[in-house]
Design a protein around this motif. Structure first.
Motif, PDB file in Angstrom:
ATOM      1  N   LEU A 180     -31.334 -78.221  -0.358  1.00  0.00           N
ATOM      2  CA  LEU A 180     -32.058 -77.094  -0.934  1.00  0.00           C
ATOM      3  C   LEU A 180     -31.674 -75.794  -0.242  1.00  0.00           C
ATOM      4  O   LEU A 180     -31.018 -75.787   0.802  1.00  0.00           O
ATOM      5  N   ASP A 181     -32.118 -74.691  -0.834  1.00  0.00           N
ATOM      6  CA  ASP A 181     -31.863 -73.369  -0.267  1.00  0.00           C
ATOM      7  C   ASP A 181     -32.881 -73.121   0.847  1.00  0.00           C
ATOM      8  O   ASP A 181     -33.885 -72.440   0.661  1.00  0.00           O
ATOM      9  N   GLY A 203     -38.091 -66.073  21.425  1.00  0.00           N
ATOM     10  CA  GLY A 203     -37.299 -65.175  20.604  1.00  0.00           C
ATOM     11  C   GLY A 203     -37.368 -65.426  19.115  1.00  0.00           C
ATOM     12  O   GLY A 203     -36.528 -64.925  18.358  1.00  0.00           O
ATOM     13  N   LEU A 204     -38.365 -66.206  18.652  1.00  0.00           N
ATOM     14  CA  LEU A 204     -38.502 -66.424  17.220  1.00  0.00           C
ATOM     15  C   LEU A 204     -38.744 -65.098  16.501  1.00  0.00           C
ATOM     16  O   LEU A 204     -39.569 -64.286  16.924  1.00  0.00           O
ATOM     17  N   ASP A 205     -38.046 -64.897  15.407  1.00  0.00           N
ATOM     18  CA  ASP A 205     -38.232 -63.710  14.575  1.00  0.00           C
ATOM     19  C   ASP A 205     -39.356 -64.017  13.576  1.00  0.00           C
ATOM     20  O   ASP A 205     -39.110 -64.429  12.439  1.00  0.00           O
ATOM     21  N   GLN A 206     -40.600 -63.822  14.023  1.00  0.00           N
ATOM     22  CA  GLN A 206     -41.732 -64.242  13.205  1.00  0.00           C
ATOM     23  C   GLN A 206     -41.815 -63.521  11.864  1.00  0.00           C
ATOM     24  O   GLN A 206     -42.160 -64.148  10.856  1.00  0.00           O
ATOM     25  N   PRO A 207     -41.542 -62.214  11.774  1.00  0.00           N
ATOM     26  CA  PRO A 207     -41.555 -61.586  10.440  1.00  0.00           C
ATOM     27  C   PRO A 207     -40.553 -62.224   9.479  1.00  0.00           C
ATOM     28  O   PRO A 207     -40.862 -62.441   8.298  1.00  0.00           O
ATOM     29  N   ASP A 212     -39.591 -66.145   4.980  1.00  0.00           N
ATOM     30  CA  ASP A 212     -38.979 -67.372   4.473  1.00  0.00           C
ATOM     31  C   ASP A 212     -40.042 -68.358   3.991  1.00  0.00           C
ATOM     32  O   ASP A 212     -39.860 -69.032   2.961  1.00  0.00           O
ATOM     33  N   VAL A 213     -41.136 -68.454   4.718  1.00  0.00           N
ATOM     34  CA  VAL A 213     -42.221 -69.353   4.295  1.00  0.00           C
ATOM     35  C   VAL A 213     -42.813 -68.873   2.974  1.00  0.00           C
ATOM     36  O   VAL A 213     -43.067 -69.679   2.059  1.00  0.00           O
ATOM     37  N   THR A 218     -43.253 -69.481  -3.054  1.00  0.00           N
ATOM     38  CA  THR A 218     -42.933 -69.023  -4.406  1.00  0.00           C
ATOM     39  C   THR A 218     -42.025 -70.026  -5.110  1.00  0.00           C
ATOM     40  O   THR A 218     -42.220 -70.322  -6.306  1.00  0.00           O
ATOM     41  N   ALA A 219     -41.057 -70.577  -4.371  1.00  0.00           N
ATOM     42  CA  ALA A 219     -40.162 -71.575  -4.952  1.00  0.00           C
ATOM     43  C   ALA A 219     -40.927 -72.830  -5.365  1.00  0.00           C
ATOM     44  O   ALA A 219     -40.622 -73.435  -6.408  1.00  0.00           O
TER      45      ALA A 219
END
Length: 250
Positions: A180-181, A203-207, A212-213, A218-219
């Motif tokens: 999947l994408d 260092g997680l890019d939370q925004p 992505d979530v 939406t998907a």
């Protein structure tokens, strides 16, 4: 022996007070992101004697036991056949994943028959199960910052999308990422989680992750709307006949 586990679980099955129709491995091992210290989650179905369901005593429809063996913590939860099938008919994705898990500890003809009947309970409404669990796990991630609930969030959303599109129950996150994408950084998160069960990822890019979530939500909505899965289960009568036949057969 089963894949990814260097322990023999057959003695665990033999110790159970009533026959097990099947026992499989669920949890992080099934989902494809176990840590070195992950518990071994065993799930299955036991068969109570008919007298236990006909008498005055409350039947032991669910059994749970946790203990340590082979240096690993084992968690075994089984339902009586009737209860398990009723859960299948309630759009419960967990029990389908357990029934169809490729990590099989114990099986037999009843397990194979029940697995063959599983498509008859899958509906477009199973998307609600995965959507709701994703929301719960995302909130837990926001509270703790741990990788485990984040990976669960991605896993259930992708499983739901895959199910709506294909009718196939696929809980294995590394496989879903390939098909999947999915966000390209998920394998890196899986590798980090493998090192520590309750670890975080500096260092997680939370925004970016939140975006992505939301995109996967939406998907999942779109996949449900476009799904060719039925609106209601079609296998009720076949499952009823199966439960009666297996129960009376003992």
């Amino acid at each position: 022996m089963i894949d990814n586990l260097d322990i023999d679980l057959a003695p665990v099955v033999a110790e159970q007070p009533d026959p097990l129709l099947f026992a499989t491995v669920s949890g992080a091992h099934l989902y494809g992101f176990p840590s070195q210290d992950s518990d071994v989650d065993l799930r299955g179905v036991h068969l109570l004697p008919a007298a236990d369901l006909l008498g005055l005593r409350e039947p032991e429809e669910t059994r749970s036991k946790t203990w340590v063996r082979y240096g690993a913590e084992l968690d075994l939860v089984t339902h009586d056949l009737r209860k398990f099938v009723r859960l299948m008919l309630r759009r419960n994705g967990y029990v389908l994943e357990q029934l169809l898990s490729p990590l099989v500890v114990h099986t037999g003809e009843a397990h194979r028959e029940l697995s063959a009947l599983a498509p008859g309970v899958i509906t477009s409404h199973h998307a609600h199960h995965y959507r709701g669990f994703a929301v719960t796990q995302w909130r837990l991630f926001e509270k703790t910052g741990e990788l485990k609930p984040l990976l669960y969030t991605f896993r259930v959303l992708l499983t739901g999308i895959h199910l709506m599109r294909s009718g196939e129950v696929q809980p294995h996150l590394p496989t879903l990422v390939q098909e999947l994408d999915a966000p390209a950084y998920i394998p890196e998160l899986i590798a980090a989680k493998a090192a520590q069960e309750h670890g975080t990822f500096p260092g997680l890019d939370q925004p970016r992750i939140a975006d992505d979530v939301e995109r996967l939500h939406t998907a999942l909505d779109d996949a449900q709307s476009a799904s060719s899965l039925p609106d209601a289960a079609t296998g009720h009568e076949a499952l009823h006949d199966f439960v009666v036949r297996v129960r009376l057969g003992g």
